[in-house]
Design an enzyme around this catalytic site. Structure first.
Site, short mmCIF file in Angstrom:
data_model
loop_
_atom_site.label_atom_id
_atom_site.label_comp_id
_atom_site.label_asym_id
_atom_site.label_seq_id
_atom_site.Cartn_x
_atom_site.Cartn_y
_atom_site.Cartn_z
N GLU A 80 10.00 14.82 15.94
CA GLU A 80 10.37 14.79 14.52
C GLU A 80 9.49 15.78 13.76
O GLU A 80 8.26 15.71 13.82
CB GLU A 80 10.17 13.38 13.96
N GLU A 91 10.42 0.73 10.28
CA GLU A 91 11.44 1.76 10.09
C GLU A 91 10.74 3.09 10.33
O GLU A 91 9.91 3.52 9.52
CB GLU A 91 12.02 1.66 8.67
N LYS A 114 0.85 -1.20 0.00
CA LYS A 114 0.00 0.00 0.00
C LYS A 114 0.88 1.24 0.00
O LYS A 114 1.54 1.55 0.98
CB LYS A 114 -0.91 0.04 1.23
N CYS A 119 13.61 10.48 7.02
CA CYS A 119 13.57 9.91 8.37
C CYS A 119 14.93 10.04 9.06
O CYS A 119 15.01 10.17 10.27
CB CYS A 119 13.12 8.46 8.34
P1 ADP Z 1 2.86 10.48 7.82
O1 ADP Z 1 2.24 10.95 9.09
O2 ADP Z 1 4.19 11.03 7.60
O3 ADP Z 1 1.94 10.52 6.63
P2 ADP Z 1 2.27 7.80 8.44
O4 ADP Z 1 3.02 6.96 9.39
O5 ADP Z 1 0.93 8.32 8.84
O6 ADP Z 1 3.22 8.96 8.03
O7 ADP Z 1 2.07 7.04 7.06
C1 ADP Z 1 2.93 6.09 6.52
C2 ADP Z 1 2.10 5.00 5.85
O8 ADP Z 1 1.31 4.35 6.84
C3 ADP Z 1 1.09 5.51 4.81
O9 ADP Z 1 1.01 4.58 3.74
C4 ADP Z 1 -0.20 5.54 5.59
O10 ADP Z 1 -1.35 5.42 4.77
C5 ADP Z 1 -0.05 4.32 6.47
N1 ADP Z 1 -0.87 4.31 7.69
C6 ADP Z 1 -1.29 5.38 8.40
N2 ADP Z 1 -2.05 4.98 9.44
C7 ADP Z 1 -2.10 3.62 9.40
C8 ADP Z 1 -2.72 2.60 10.20
N3 ADP Z 1 -3.44 2.91 11.27
N4 ADP Z 1 -2.54 1.32 9.84
C9 ADP Z 1 -1.81 0.98 8.77
N5 ADP Z 1 -1.21 1.89 7.97
C10 ADP Z 1 -1.35 3.19 8.27
#
Ligand code: ADP
Length: 487
Positions: free
Chosen positions: A386, A254, A179, A288
């Protein structure tokens, strides 16, 4: 419903383009113009389950794990070649969608190709061991693919992160449901469209778009997925770990960082200034491993802040496609607002050397000024949290012990850099810093051959290098009795 052509409005499931049944669409933006580039589906639970079922079938029934390592390696080489051949259009797409300068996008695509190539080569080098058991037996450790890998990636290096995830998984014999981040799915979808012609069988790679809380969460909770590989924020990493616990999935995370970039007085001054700027401002600071805490020895501190500020004035903000541009807009309105808040907070927590706001020259686009805060206390929020934007926090230190104390005084432990001409001092620091990556007299070089990952709350597991493939392998112990007669 299956559709024939590769369009970003569809998802790549089981070797075909599938339109989502949900009416809900996620707009994908060009952050430099704020215009919509495409609209993608937010996969429903049942669509995600279809993708997972396809990956399951490809793994359990269709024989992907039984293909020879040579065959899988050749497929990965073909993917690498295709990425190289299509690099100009991929770089442009990446540049438009993320806002990163075109020159940086070109590096990303080249690195993505190299990653597929590296793991293409590594596929044939995976081998088990013989265990010296004290018996008339042959004891073996076999390496086997872990199964269906759910892979969730962020928006800062969209195609490169897809490569970091897909390449080792495929080399190991896993099948994948990936995804992309909802903000930046376009290059991964482009790649998906080429996979059938490159020999990737249906179901082996599925690229499914959607929001994290819906589509992402579904992958993590599915009992039919064996492993989650995630790159993203620490907050989401914690949610993923909790959710994955219900099905005891293997998890590699990561996550973020607040990496110290440490400058001793005896460092090469010009190289140090460049290293400090590059460390925190590359990719708009949306990295990161950004060296966002710039630790400077007191005796050169004022001169250092001055020189860093002077050079930062020359960072050319501009249109991402302009080859002269050194910094583009942030990826999204959400990220822009987040960084603006930290700039505002920083103005109350520290002194501003340069930046601290939004550039007046741009009428549109999520541009922020490259910002340097100095006289920052390591306990300030701008030094602890961060920011994921072009914001440096410069912190003075007195001596080696003080530098080490400040460097390690963070919940994170992804990366660090030490700048000094004194090899003894530099190596003492290398040993004592609690981080997964430590650079000496350099900042941010990343090689597919070398392991990447964090200590502490920057996550666990390692990507890249030999370690990267291990995370997609299980070890099976086999005991073969060599006694022909009953013992
Ligand atoms: P940012 O805040 O920098 O966008 P995230 O950690 O929210 O970083 O997003 C990184 C990835 O994790 C994206 O593909 C996002 O859609 C996905 N993501 C965000 N929330 C969830 C969740 N609860 N479960 C699984 N994947 C998630």
């Amino acid at each position: 419903m299956a559709v024939t052509q590769s369009t970003p409005e569809a998802m790549f499931i089981d070797g075909k383009w599938i339109e989502s049944s949900s009416a809900k669409r996620i707009p994908v933006y060009d952050p430099s113009t704020e215009e919509i580039l495409a609209e993608i589906p937010d996969a429903t639970n049942s669509e995600m389950d279809t993708a997972i079922a396809a990956a399951r079938r490809a793994f359990d029934l269709d024989g992907w794990p039984q293909t020879t390592a040579q065959e899988r390696g050749r497929i990965l080489f073909r993917i690498a070649e295709k990425l190289r051949a299509e690099a100009p259009q991929l770089a442009e797409l990446e540049c438009r969608n993320t806002g990163k300068p075109i020159v940086e996008a070109e590096y990303d695509i080249a690195d993505a190709a190299t990653c597929f190539e590296y793991y293409g080569g590594l596929a044939t080098k995976v081998s088990g061991t013989v265990n010296p058991v004290p018996d008339n037996a042959l004891s073996l450790s076999l390496k086997e693919p872990v199964g269906v890998a759910g892979q969730i990636i962020p928006w800062n290096y969209p195609l490169l992160m897809a490569a970091w995830k897909l390449a080792p998984a495929l080399a190991a014999g896993c099948t994948c449901v990936l995804k992309p981040a909802e903000q930046t799915p376009l290059t991964a979808l482009k790649l998906a469209g080429w996979l059938p012609e490159l020999g990737v069988p249906p179901g082996v790679v599925n690229i499914v778009t959607g929001f994290g809380e819906t589509a992402g969460a579904r992958i993590v909770e599915s009992p039919r997925v064996d492993k989650i590989a995630f790159t993203g924020s620490a907050a989401v990493g914690k949610l993923i770990m909790k959710s994955a616990a219900d099905t005891l999935k293997r998890v590699t995370l990561e996550l973020g960082g607040k990496s110290p970039n440490i400058f001793f007085a005896d460092a090469d001054f010009e190289a140090a200034i460049d290293g400090a700027l590059f460390g925190v401002f590359i990719n708009q600071g949306e990295v990161c491993s950004a060296g966002s805490r710039v630790l400077v020895e007191r005796s050169i501190y004022s001169k250092f802040v001055e020189a860093m500020t002077e050079k930062a004035r020359n960072i050319k903000l501009g249109a991402p496609l302009d080859r002269e541009t050194k910094m583009g807009p942030l990826v999204s309105r959400e990220q822009y607002e987040r960084v603006c808040k930290y700039q505002q907070l920083g103005r109350s927590e520290a002194k501003v050397a340069i930046g601290g706001g939004q550039p007046a020259a741009f009428k549109r686009g999520y541009y922020v000024e490259p910002t340097i805060f100095y006289d920052v206390d390591n306990s300030a929020r701008i030094a602890r949290e961060e920011i994921f934007g072009p914001v440096a926090t410069v912190i003075p230190f007195e001596d080696e012990q003080d530098a080490l104390r400040i460097a390690n005084d963070t919940p994170f432990g992804l990366a660090a850099a030490v700048w000094s001409r004194d090899i003894y001092k530099a190596l003492r620091m290398v040993k004592a810093i609690r981080a997964g990556i430590v650079w000496v007299n350099h900042m941010q070089p990343t090689y597919v051959e070398a392991p990447w990952g964090g200590y502490k709350q920057s996550g666990f597991g390692r990507e890249l290098g030999l370690h990267g493939i291990d995370e997609y392998l299980e070890t099976k112990q086999v005991h073969i009795n060599l006694n022909e007669q009953p013992i």
